[in-house]
Write an enzyme that holds these catalytic residues in place. Structure first.
Site, short mmCIF file in Angstrom:
data_model
loop_
_atom_site.label_atom_id
_atom_site.label_comp_id
_atom_site.label_asym_id
_atom_site.label_seq_id
_atom_site.Cartn_x
_atom_site.Cartn_y
_atom_site.Cartn_z
N ASP A 20 -6.33 31.44 2.47
CA ASP A 20 -5.24 31.60 1.51
C ASP A 20 -4.26 30.44 1.53
O ASP A 20 -3.05 30.60 1.29
CB ASP A 20 -4.50 32.93 1.75
CG ASP A 20 -5.43 34.11 1.76
OD1 ASP A 20 -6.38 34.10 0.94
OD2 ASP A 20 -5.25 35.02 2.58
N HIS A 48 -9.27 33.39 -4.70
CA HIS A 48 -8.68 32.09 -5.01
C HIS A 48 -7.86 32.21 -6.29
O HIS A 48 -8.40 32.59 -7.33
CB HIS A 48 -9.77 31.03 -5.16
CG HIS A 48 -10.53 30.79 -3.88
ND1 HIS A 48 -11.59 29.93 -3.79
CD2 HIS A 48 -10.35 31.29 -2.63
CE1 HIS A 48 -12.04 29.92 -2.54
NE2 HIS A 48 -11.31 30.75 -1.83
P1 GDP Z 1 -6.80 30.44 -1.53
O1 GDP Z 1 -7.55 31.62 -1.06
O2 GDP Z 1 -6.77 29.35 -0.51
O3 GDP Z 1 -7.26 29.92 -2.87
O4 GDP Z 1 -5.30 30.91 -1.71
P2 GDP Z 1 -4.79 32.28 -2.42
O5 GDP Z 1 -4.93 32.12 -3.89
O6 GDP Z 1 -5.39 33.47 -1.79
O7 GDP Z 1 -3.27 32.29 -1.96
C1 GDP Z 1 -2.39 31.26 -2.28
C2 GDP Z 1 -1.23 31.84 -3.09
O8 GDP Z 1 -0.18 30.90 -3.13
C3 GDP Z 1 -1.57 32.12 -4.53
O9 GDP Z 1 -0.86 33.26 -4.95
C4 GDP Z 1 -1.09 30.88 -5.26
O10 GDP Z 1 -0.76 31.13 -6.63
C5 GDP Z 1 0.14 30.56 -4.46
N1 GDP Z 1 0.50 29.13 -4.40
C6 GDP Z 1 -0.30 28.04 -4.32
N2 GDP Z 1 0.42 26.92 -4.14
C7 GDP Z 1 1.72 27.32 -4.09
C8 GDP Z 1 2.95 26.64 -3.86
O11 GDP Z 1 3.01 25.44 -3.66
N3 GDP Z 1 4.09 27.40 -3.83
C9 GDP Z 1 4.07 28.75 -4.02
N4 GDP Z 1 5.24 29.39 -3.98
N5 GDP Z 1 2.93 29.42 -4.23
C10 GDP Z 1 1.77 28.72 -4.25
P1 IMO Z 2 -9.89 32.88 1.05
O1 IMO Z 2 -11.09 32.15 0.52
C1 IMO Z 2 -7.95 35.20 4.23
C2 IMO Z 2 -10.61 37.29 7.03
C3 IMO Z 2 -10.40 38.78 6.90
C4 IMO Z 2 -10.76 39.20 8.32
C5 IMO Z 2 -11.89 38.26 8.68
C6 IMO Z 2 -13.28 38.83 8.52
O2 IMO Z 2 -9.18 33.67 0.01
O3 IMO Z 2 -9.01 31.98 1.83
P2 IMO Z 2 -14.73 39.45 6.39
O4 IMO Z 2 -14.47 40.42 5.28
O5 IMO Z 2 -14.94 38.06 5.92
O6 IMO Z 2 -15.81 39.92 7.32
O7 IMO Z 2 -13.37 39.48 7.28
O8 IMO Z 2 -11.75 37.12 7.84
N1 IMO Z 2 -10.87 36.60 5.74
C7 IMO Z 2 -9.94 36.00 5.00
N2 IMO Z 2 -8.61 35.90 5.17
N3 IMO Z 2 -8.53 34.59 3.18
C8 IMO Z 2 -9.87 34.65 3.01
O9 IMO Z 2 -10.53 33.99 2.04
C9 IMO Z 2 -10.63 35.40 3.94
N4 IMO Z 2 -11.94 35.68 4.05
C10 IMO Z 2 -12.08 36.40 5.17
O10 IMO Z 2 -9.08 39.11 6.57
O11 IMO Z 2 -9.68 38.94 9.18
MG MG Z 3 -7.30 33.67 -0.82
#
Ligand code: GDP
Ligand code: IMO
Ligand code: MG
Length: 443
Positions: A20, A48
């Site tokens: 994330d 994502h």
């Molecule tokens: P990913 O799994 O790595 O793609 O990340 P996620 O989408 O799960 O979580 C990142 C969150 O942060 C999302 O809700 C994005 O919209 C938000 N986000 C990304 N860049 C920024 C930033 O620079 N500032 C803030 N406030 N939010 C951001």
């Molecule tokens: P993105 O791509 C955050 C974590 C789960 C758990 C561990 C194992 O959005 O960054 P699983 O279901 O994969 O067997 O869970 O891994 N986990 C993530 N945490 N972002 C993710 O993906 C994750 N994918 C798996 O929370 O601790």
């Molecule tokens: Mg994510």
């Protein structure tokens, strides 16, 4: 194309923490410069987020590049595909006007996440958290319950696995499921699941129907990707999950079940790693973690709550509140080493505005009092480490409308400079908000 022509045109985006980090936003940003976007690991455990104006897209299986109609998106062999989730994702994108047709290619060798994988994942987590056999320890991983671990386990078991290509031959699928269902029903019953035994007739007909819906997308993506390379097309690899969740190099056993560092790219796509010259290591300006496992810089206090609140730190896939803490540069430096990172993307810097002081973890203290700058990729060992912090002054002003790095407050620039010094890699991208426009790109 010979080896000398291997330019920096192929790029990998990878998470350097526990997921994330904002990989979706970085992939969206870099998609404009590439032709083909490839997912190589994980499954629907990923979430994502991409913001396009007011529109928010949360992608789980389809590469984030799908939002550009002129790009090809590939779900490669290293991914575990839940066909039901994939079809829902396709339908919901189409309903919002996003084209999903020939531009989505799915490996015939990607493994399938079946309903019994999800049931097994959930049942095992419950058993482990219910302190089975009178044990007082909660041994659950805190998985997303998307069936990821059991599906990869079947891949390794081989005889009980189903691949995307298998969905296209209903008779073979049916024969195979008769044996699998008998085994899985017994296992689920042993885990305390009281549902009726799995029905191979029903599963074969439902999953072959799902296969038919996806049939035009299913292909040999290994030759496809090599053909793209020969044609000189540039490839962007979209990492899911993150390096500290890597099955071999993360905080085992609190990891996911794939190689989600860049080391997963060659096996997960069939492309030799030597093609990739640019690796964008994506990191938050602080740390978060979802699920169980050690987290040395965790702030289970007002600071953590403030970061969660300002950063809206709730899971994209499960909605769970994320654990929050200070930036752990020991961890980031380790991940940058494992992933061969050539540049950093420092995300969510805006979330840190308003703190008087910020803390950066640069070393760990061992139980015997000695200090190390090395990460410990083992849950038990890492849980014995205490973070050693540097304190830097914070900045009071909001930075979400900064237009370039020089426009940031001096203390924000100093914070970024220190990250570069400790990690030993330049910060190429700084993100100050979720929108495409809230991005300060250095190169
Ligand atoms: P990913 O799994 O790595 O793609 O990340 P996620 O989408 O799960 O979580 C990142 C969150 O942060 C999302 O809700 C994005 O919209 C938000 N986000 C990304 N860049 C920024 C930033 O620079 N500032 C803030 N406030 N939010 C951001
Ligand atoms: P993105 O791509 C955050 C974590 C789960 C758990 C561990 C194992 O959005 O960054 P699983 O279901 O994969 O067997 O869970 O891994 N986990 C993530 N945490 N972002 C993710 O993906 C994750 N994918 C798996 O929370 O601790
Ligand atoms: Mg994510």
């Amino acid at each position: 194309m010979n080896a000398d022509n291997r330019t920096e045109q192929h790029t990998a985006v990878v998470g350097l923490q526990w997921g994330d980090e904002g990989k979706g936003k970085v992939v969206d940003l870099l998609t404009a410069r590439h032709d083909v976007i490839v997912r190589y690991n994980g499954g629907a455990n990923a979430g994502h987020t991409v913001m396009v104006g007011e529109e928010r897209y949360a992608l789980h299986l389809i590469p984030s590049g799908i939002l550009y109609s002129d790009k090809v998106c590939v779900i490669a062999n290293g991914v575990v595909v839940d066909p039901q989730v994939l079809i829902e994702e396709i339908d919901s994108l189409r309903a919002r006007g996003v084209e999903v047709a020939d531009n989505l290619r799915i490996s015939d060798r990607a493994h399938v996440v079946m309903p019994y994988h999800k049931e097994h994942d959930a049942a095992l987590e419950s058993v482990l958290s219910n302190r089975v056999g009178g044990e007082s320890e909660d041994l659950s991983i805190g998985t997303t319950r998307r069936g990821i671990g059991p599906a990869y386990a079947d891949k390794v078991h081989r005889s009980t696995a189903i691949r995307m290509g298998d969905l296209l031959d209903v008779n073979r699928l049916h024969r195979h499921l008769r044996v699998i269902c008998a085994i899985r029903s017994a296992e689920l019953a042993a885990l305390g699941v009281t549902a009726p035994p799995l029905d191979p007739d029903d599963l074969a007909s439902r999953y072959s129907a799902l296969g038919q819906r996806l049939a035009t997308h299913i292909t040999d993506t290994v030759y496809l990707l090599h053909d793209y390379l020969s044609e000189g097309r540039s490839i962007l690899f979209e990492g899911a999950n993150a390096c500290l969740l890597d099955i071999d190099h993360g905080t085992y056993p609190y990891v996911t079940s794939s190689n989600c560092s860049t080391l997963g790219i060659p096996a997960g796509t069939g492309l030799p790693g030597s093609w990739i010259r640019r690796v964008v290591g994506t990191m938050k300006a602080y740390s978060t973690r979802v699920g169980a496992g050690p987290f040395p810089t965790e702030q289970d206090n007002e600071t953590g709550l403030r970061i969660r609140d300002r950063g809206n730190e709730y899971g994209t896939t499960t909605g769970r509140p994320r654990r929050c803490g200070w930036l752990d540069l020991v961890a980031v430096r380790y991940s940058a080493m494992i992933c061969g990172v050539t540049g950093l993307a420092c995300m969510l810097l805006d979330v840190l505005s308003g703190f008087d002081e910020l803390r950066l973890c640069t070393h760990y203290r061992r139980a015997d009092g000695s200090v190390t700058d090395r990460f410990v990729p083992d849950a038990e060992g890492l849980s014995r480490m205490t973070p050693v912090y540097e304190t830097l002054p914070g900045w009071s002003q909001e930075i979400d409308d900064a237009s370039d790095r020089s426009a940031l407050p001096a203390n924000a620039r100093r914070y970024l400079d220190r990250i570069e010094e400790v990690v030993g890699v330049p910060v190429e991208i700084v993100s100050v908000g979720p929108e495409r426009t809230q991005t300060l790109v250095e190169v």
